[in-house]
Design an enzyme around this catalytic site. Structure first.
Site, PDB file in Angstrom:
ATOM      1  N   ASP A  22      12.941 -61.470  14.077  1.00  0.00           N
ATOM      2  CA  ASP A  22      14.460 -63.351  14.982  1.00  0.00           C
ATOM      3  C   ASP A  22      15.008 -62.674  13.888  1.00  0.00           C
ATOM      4  OD1 ASP A  22      15.080 -65.385  15.984  1.00  0.00           O
ATOM      5  OD2 ASP A  22      14.598 -66.364  14.547  1.00  0.00           O
ATOM      6  N   GLY A  23      16.315 -63.363  14.049  1.00  0.00           N
ATOM      7  CA  GLY A  23      17.787 -63.095  13.323  1.00  0.00           C
ATOM      8  C   GLY A  23      18.658 -61.787  14.137  1.00  0.00           C
ATOM      9  N   ARG A  26      22.015 -63.880  14.465  1.00  0.00           N
ATOM     10  CA  ARG A  26      23.267 -63.862  12.846  1.00  0.00           C
ATOM     11  C   ARG A  26      23.880 -62.434  12.359  1.00  0.00           C
ATOM     12  NH1 ARG A  26      18.491 -67.691  11.084  1.00  0.00           N
ATOM     13  NH2 ARG A  26      16.832 -66.869  13.271  1.00  0.00           N
ATOM     14  N   TRP A  27      22.538 -61.821  12.840  1.00  0.00           N
ATOM     15  CA  TRP A  27      22.609 -60.811  11.380  1.00  0.00           C
ATOM     16  C   TRP A  27      24.463 -60.732  12.573  1.00  0.00           C
ATOM     17  CZ3 TRP A  27      23.979 -55.224  13.152  1.00  0.00           C
ATOM     18  CH2 TRP A  27      23.978 -54.328  12.293  1.00  0.00           C
ATOM     19  N   ARG A  35      26.620 -60.294  19.631  1.00  0.00           N
ATOM     20  CA  ARG A  35      24.670 -60.635  19.786  1.00  0.00           C
ATOM     21  C   ARG A  35      24.050 -59.420  20.278  1.00  0.00           C
ATOM     22  NH1 ARG A  35      22.987 -65.293  18.365  1.00  0.00           N
ATOM     23  NH2 ARG A  35      21.061 -64.697  19.681  1.00  0.00           N
ATOM     24  N   HIS A  39      21.019 -56.908  18.653  1.00  0.00           N
ATOM     25  CA  HIS A  39      19.420 -56.351  19.171  1.00  0.00           C
ATOM     26  C   HIS A  39      19.278 -55.045  19.158  1.00  0.00           C
ATOM     27  CE1 HIS A  39      19.188 -60.714  20.192  1.00  0.00           C
ATOM     28  NE2 HIS A  39      19.727 -60.683  21.126  1.00  0.00           N
ATOM     29  N   LEU A 133      -1.996 -45.696  15.429  1.00  0.00           N
ATOM     30  CA  LEU A 133      -2.029 -47.202  15.562  1.00  0.00           C
ATOM     31  C   LEU A 133      -1.992 -47.713  17.388  1.00  0.00           C
ATOM     32  CD1 LEU A 133      -0.364 -49.725  14.271  1.00  0.00           C
ATOM     33  CD2 LEU A 133       1.301 -48.210  14.944  1.00  0.00           C
ATOM     34  N   ARG A 190       7.934 -63.834  10.237  1.00  0.00           N
ATOM     35  CA  ARG A 190       8.750 -63.892  11.236  1.00  0.00           C
ATOM     36  C   ARG A 190      10.140 -63.580   9.572  1.00  0.00           C
ATOM     37  NH1 ARG A 190       9.839 -68.942  15.171  1.00  0.00           N
ATOM     38  NH2 ARG A 190      12.291 -67.644  15.054  1.00  0.00           N
ATOM     39  N   ILE A 197       6.191 -70.953  14.880  1.00  0.00           N
ATOM     40  CA  ILE A 197       5.361 -70.225  15.575  1.00  0.00           C
ATOM     41  C   ILE A 197       6.210 -69.512  17.085  1.00  0.00           C
ATOM     42  CG2 ILE A 197       3.624 -69.416  16.695  1.00  0.00           C
ATOM     43  CD1 ILE A 197       3.492 -69.672  13.732  1.00  0.00           C
TER      44      ILE A 197
HETATM   45  C1  IPE Z   1      11.259 -65.956  18.865  1.00  0.00           C
HETATM   46  O1  IPE Z   1      12.645 -66.191  18.401  1.00  0.00           O
HETATM   47  C2  IPE Z   1      10.819 -65.110  19.809  1.00  0.00           C
HETATM   48  C3  IPE Z   1      11.416 -63.598  19.091  1.00  0.00           C
HETATM   49  C4  IPE Z   1      11.381 -63.311  18.235  1.00  0.00           C
HETATM   50  C5  IPE Z   1      11.335 -62.605  20.445  1.00  0.00           C
HETATM   51  P1  IPE Z   1      13.699 -67.478  18.902  1.00  0.00           P
HETATM   52  O2  IPE Z   1      14.633 -66.997  18.197  1.00  0.00           O
HETATM   53  O3  IPE Z   1      13.654 -66.983  20.344  1.00  0.00           O
HETATM   54  O4  IPE Z   1      12.622 -68.308  18.426  1.00  0.00           O
HETATM   55  P2  IPE Z   1      13.511 -69.779  18.406  1.00  0.00           P
HETATM   56  O5  IPE Z   1      13.558 -70.316  19.750  1.00  0.00           O
HETATM   57  O6  IPE Z   1      14.530 -70.088  17.155  1.00  0.00           O
HETATM   58  O7  IPE Z   1      11.637 -70.863  18.561  1.00  0.00           O
HETATM   59  C1  IPE Z   2      15.840 -62.239  17.675  1.00  0.00           C
HETATM   60  O1  IPE Z   2      16.825 -62.521  17.255  1.00  0.00           O
HETATM   61  C2  IPE Z   2      15.059 -61.486  19.251  1.00  0.00           C
HETATM   62  C3  IPE Z   2      14.805 -62.247  20.627  1.00  0.00           C
HETATM   63  C4  IPE Z   2      14.929 -63.487  20.778  1.00  0.00           C
HETATM   64  C5  IPE Z   2      15.331 -61.472  21.147  1.00  0.00           C
HETATM   65  P1  IPE Z   2      18.125 -63.466  17.434  1.00  0.00           P
HETATM   66  O2  IPE Z   2      18.578 -63.606  19.113  1.00  0.00           O
HETATM   67  O3  IPE Z   2      16.665 -64.881  17.779  1.00  0.00           O
HETATM   68  O4  IPE Z   2      18.652 -64.047  16.768  1.00  0.00           O
HETATM   69  P2  IPE Z   2      18.694 -65.543  16.154  1.00  0.00           P
HETATM   70  O5  IPE Z   2      17.556 -65.988  15.890  1.00  0.00           O
HETATM   71  O6  IPE Z   2      20.009 -65.954  17.044  1.00  0.00           O
HETATM   72  O7  IPE Z   2      20.221 -64.903  14.653  1.00  0.00           O
HETATM   73 MG    MG Z   3      17.032 -66.764  17.119  1.00  0.00          MG
END
Ligand code: IPE
Ligand code: IPE
Ligand code: MG
Length: 253
Positions: A22-23, A26-27, A35, A39, A133, A190, A197
């Site tokens: 996740d993140g 925001r990165w 965005r 990715h 793995l 996470r 979760i």
């Molecule tokens: C969880 O991240 C799903 C993945 C990392 C693929 P999200 O960014 O979608 O989760 P929420 O919406 O913050 O709970």
């Molecule tokens: C996780 O990063 C990747 C996916 C859910 C596909 P996010 O896209 O959720 O990034 P944030 O949480 O918005 O920073």
């Molecule tokens: Mg996210």
């Protein structure tokens, strides 16, 4: 990567690590970018995580790439994620295969475009007999979907008269849940700072150690992964390895 993975018999290293990556958004936003560039930047961290997992001799690494709820995102972000998924499958699968890594995709793949489903099937078949793995990519995955599909399979067997309701035990449900044939998840990481979760592996995380870090996924490299492993080792044994020691266990690429 070396031809053989490190053995993790001595240290109480995890056998199966799962990561909510996740993140990315925001990165990118912090850098004034779209965005999707977050990715794309995250792919480098996937490579680093696979390399660390392989070199530490983990049995399995399970990465949450796209949740069943992520379809709610703007259409252009969803389609950019799908294109990235296809591109990465195309560019990485042979390398995974050369390194004896078995690739599996978990989740409801029926929602994917037919050509993506074909690519997934081909990648899984190519790497199916690899013994290093096991890399699981969770795509269109939801923990509730997973438990539901197990319930549906069992209900079908009851309907066929193969099974009585009383014969449905935890063990039997477990056999129908994704990843059933692998070591249990020891450690969930996470990134991105949220402490939830988000409908990832609900059943499988029952006894997992949870590790949350504010590091955003594109910044989560070998060092950050080593720190997470070190935290797991110290929780398990009550005396800690440092991140530097874990890095010392990594064989040179
Ligand atoms: C969880 O991240 C799903 C993945 C990392 C693929 P999200 O960014 O979608 O989760 P929420 O919406 O913050 O709970
Ligand atoms: C996780 O990063 C990747 C996916 C859910 C596909 P996010 O896209 O959720 O990034 P944030 O949480 O918005 O920073
Ligand atoms: Mg996210």
């Amino acid at each position: 990567m070396p031809a053989t993975a490190a053995s993790n018999d001595d240290a109480r290293l995890p056998r199966h690590v799962a990561i909510i990556m996740d993140g990315n958004g925001r990165w990118a936003e912090q850098r004034g970018k779209f965005r999707v560039s977050g990715h794309k930047a995250g792919v480098k961290s996937v490579r680093a995580a696979v390399s660390v997992g392989y070199r530490l001799g983990l049995d399995a690494l399970t990465l949450f790439a796209f949740s069943s709820e992520n379809w709610r995102r703007p259409e252009d972000e969803v389609s950019a994620l799908m294109s990235l998924f296809i591109a990465v499958l195309g560019s990485e699968v042979r390398k995974l295969h050369r390194n004896n890594i078995r690739l599996r995709i978990i989740g409801d793949r029926s929602a994917f475009a037919p050509h993506l489903q074909c690519k997934i099937n081909d990648a899984e078949s190519l790497t199916a007999n690899n013994t290093g793995l096991t890399l699981n990519i969770a795509a269109n995955y939801g923990g509730r979907w997973d438990i539901t599909q197990a319930a549906q399979q069992l209900a079908g067997r009851v309907q066929q008269g193969e099974l009585t309701p009383e014969a449905i035990t935890e063990e039997l449900i477990n056999e129908h849940i994704q990843l059933a044939d692998l070591a249990p998840v020891d450690l969930l990481i996470r990134t991105g700072g949220e402490q939830r979760i988000s409908n990832f592996l609900l059943w499988q995380l029952a006894y997992a150690e949870l590790y949350f870090t504010s590091v955003l996924w594109p910044d989560f490299g070998e060092e950050a992964f080593s720190d997470a492993i070190a935290a797991f080792v110290s929780r398990e044994r009550r005396f800690g390895c440092t991140g530097a020691q874990i890095r010392g266990m990594l064989k040179q690429e």
